[in-house]
Scaffold this active site. Structure first.
Site, mmCIF file in Angstrom:
data_model
loop_
_atom_site.group_PDB
_atom_site.id
_atom_site.type_symbol
_atom_site.label_atom_id
_atom_site.label_comp_id
_atom_site.label_asym_id
_atom_site.label_seq_id
_atom_site.Cartn_x
_atom_site.Cartn_y
_atom_site.Cartn_z
ATOM 1 C CB SER A 146 49.050 95.586 72.513
ATOM 2 O OG SER A 146 48.486 94.350 72.503
ATOM 3 C CG ASP A 195 47.183 92.432 74.243
ATOM 4 O OD1 ASP A 195 47.631 91.395 73.702
ATOM 5 O OD2 ASP A 195 46.083 92.924 73.949
HETATM 6 C C1 GLA Z 1 43.520 91.125 71.919
HETATM 7 C C2 GLA Z 1 43.329 90.849 73.404
HETATM 8 C C3 GLA Z 1 44.206 89.684 73.863
HETATM 9 C C4 GLA Z 1 44.062 88.467 72.964
HETATM 10 C C5 GLA Z 1 44.157 88.864 71.490
HETATM 11 C C6 GLA Z 1 43.847 87.737 70.559
HETATM 12 O O1 GLA Z 1 44.794 91.606 71.690
HETATM 13 O O2 GLA Z 1 43.665 92.002 74.138
HETATM 14 O O3 GLA Z 1 43.906 89.390 75.209
HETATM 15 O O4 GLA Z 1 42.880 87.767 73.253
HETATM 16 O O5 GLA Z 1 43.279 89.936 71.175
HETATM 17 O O6 GLA Z 1 44.818 86.760 70.636
#
Ligand code: GLA
Length: 400
Positions: A146, A195
């Site tokens: 993230s 995230d």
């Molecule tokens: C990414 C997305 C989240 C989530 C994850 C998988 O990080 O930003 O919203 O869907 O993938 O869990």
């Protein structure tokens, strides 16, 4: 690209989170150097590692992420005009535009995440002025940790501070929404909100249980007692705008439609088993089983039942590899080797198609696990991975 690895004896690459006070001072100095004046505010927002609940957020399900000590720092200073300048220490470049230019799909690349927040906060009624920004990050980019939400949220809290707003829970909730709009509408990544929520609401020493139906967040104290959360970035890069993420989301929506439920949160395993399209059934099987695993993982961590944590991580990884099909050979290797070398639990984490694995490792085995993964990657001819210790940390803060 500037890198910040510490190297252990024998060349294991460990990404250091750095000292927040030093990093804040360094982003202030870089800002003053670049723009000729000091910033008025510095925002800091963490990356995250998810312990359980992958792709469940956009299915109104449960997730259990941890905010990292690794964070992005955004220095900001209001301008007297309509200009927006955003400089990234990582990219070594500056994006320049006007407030009027900001909007859905108008900005290419990394700057869209930061500029998108300015647009979304203005859309929400905040009078964000023209602004100079400089961002620097310790969150590895493209690692499934993230970095994009950390960028969005660090900018959001810095801008809120410029506007004289207090970071109350209500404001944090508002900023989560603005950051989600920046990502989904301005950048065009159809992500689910986990995230940004943990980047703003994470608590030190805890994981955050988020329920995407009730929108409640509950802090889950993590007493790891002699264990480390070890993250391994495979350095297989992933982009959530690539299509794989969006097609998984479309499959989930199609499963919910066939089952006659608004979201897969409301689907039962028995109903999912009856779906006739093999691919859609496997996607839905992952979601329904993964949501249950989040609840079970909370209990397993609370009771420090490491065998249960191990079984749950293993089941989750298999489900993502075989049913949701978002793993890759590098992630499968990192997970299998971590367990062989002494981890009590390991799984891939994040959106998938590359990125990182997370393992729960007895402290005295951390070095051996990192070295075993490095050796296996070398043998397979994969890029050398990098590791980091995930220290459960607090959500975004300002340093005005
Ligand atoms: C990414 C997305 C989240 C989530 C994850 C998988 O990080 O930003 O919203 O869907 O993938 O869990």
């Amino acid at each position: 690209m500037r890198e910040c690895y510490g190297w252990l004896d024998g060349d294991v690459a460990l990404v250091d989170a750095g000292d927040p006070a030093d990093l804040s001072a360094s982003v202030r100095a870089a800002f003053a150097d670049h723009y000729g004046e000091p910033p008025a505010s510095v925002g800091r927002a963490p990356g995250r590692v998810n312990l359980m609940g992958e792709h469940t957020d956009y299915n109104a399900g449960l997730v259990l992420p941890v905010a990292l000590a690794h964070a992005t720092y955004a220095a900001a200073r209001p301008r007297g005009d309509e200009l927006v300048r955003i400089t990234s220490a990582q990219q070594g470049e500056t994006w320049e535009g006007t407030l009027a230019e900001l909007g859905p799909r108008t900005i290419e690349g990394w700057a869209g995440y930061a500029a998108g927040v300015i647009w979304a906060m203005r859309e929400a009624g905040h009078r964000v002025p023209g602004v100079d920004l400089l961002v620097d990050s310790r969150v590895p980019v493209g690692a499934g940790l993230s970095s994009s939400a950390a960028l969005e949220c660090s900018v959001a809290v810095a801008l809120a501070d410029l506007l004289g707003l207090d970071l109350t829970d209500d404001l944090r909730r508002e900023l989560v929404e603005a950051c989600i709009r920046a990502e989904t509408e301005v950048v065009g990544a159809p992500t689910g909100g986990m995230d940004q929520t943990v980047a703003l609401f994470g608590e030190a020493g805890s994981a955050l249980l988020i329920d995407f139906t009730s929108h409640e967040t509950t802090s889950v104290s993590l007493d790891l007692r002699g264990h480390t959360l070890l993250v391994t970035d495979t350095r297989v890069s992933h982009a959530l705008t690539d299509g794989g993420y969006g097609s998984r989301r479309a499959d989930c929506e199609s499963a919910a439609k066939s089952l006659g439920v608004p979201t897969l949160r409301e689907a039962t395993r028995a109903a999912v088993d009856e779906l006739t399209d093999d691919r859609v059934r496997r996607r839905a099987t992952h979601i329904v089983s993964e949501i249950q695993r989040v609840t079970d993982t909370v209990t397993a961590f609370e009771q420090r039942e490491w065998d249960d944590v191990g079984r749950l991580f293993d089941a989750s990884h298999r489900s993502m590899r075989d049913d949701f099909e978002i793993s890759c050979p590098e992630l499968d290797t990192a997970v299998a080797v971590a367990v062989q070398a002494g981890a009590v639990a390991a799984r891939m984490t994040g959106g998938g198609f590359g990125g990182s694995s997370v393992a729960v490792v007895p402290d005295e085995r951390v070095d051996a696990v990192m070295r075993a993964i490095d050796a296996a990657f070398a043998l397979e001819g994969f890029r050398s991975p990098v590791h980091l210790r995930a220290v459960p940390s607090a959500g975004a803060t300002v340093d005005g």
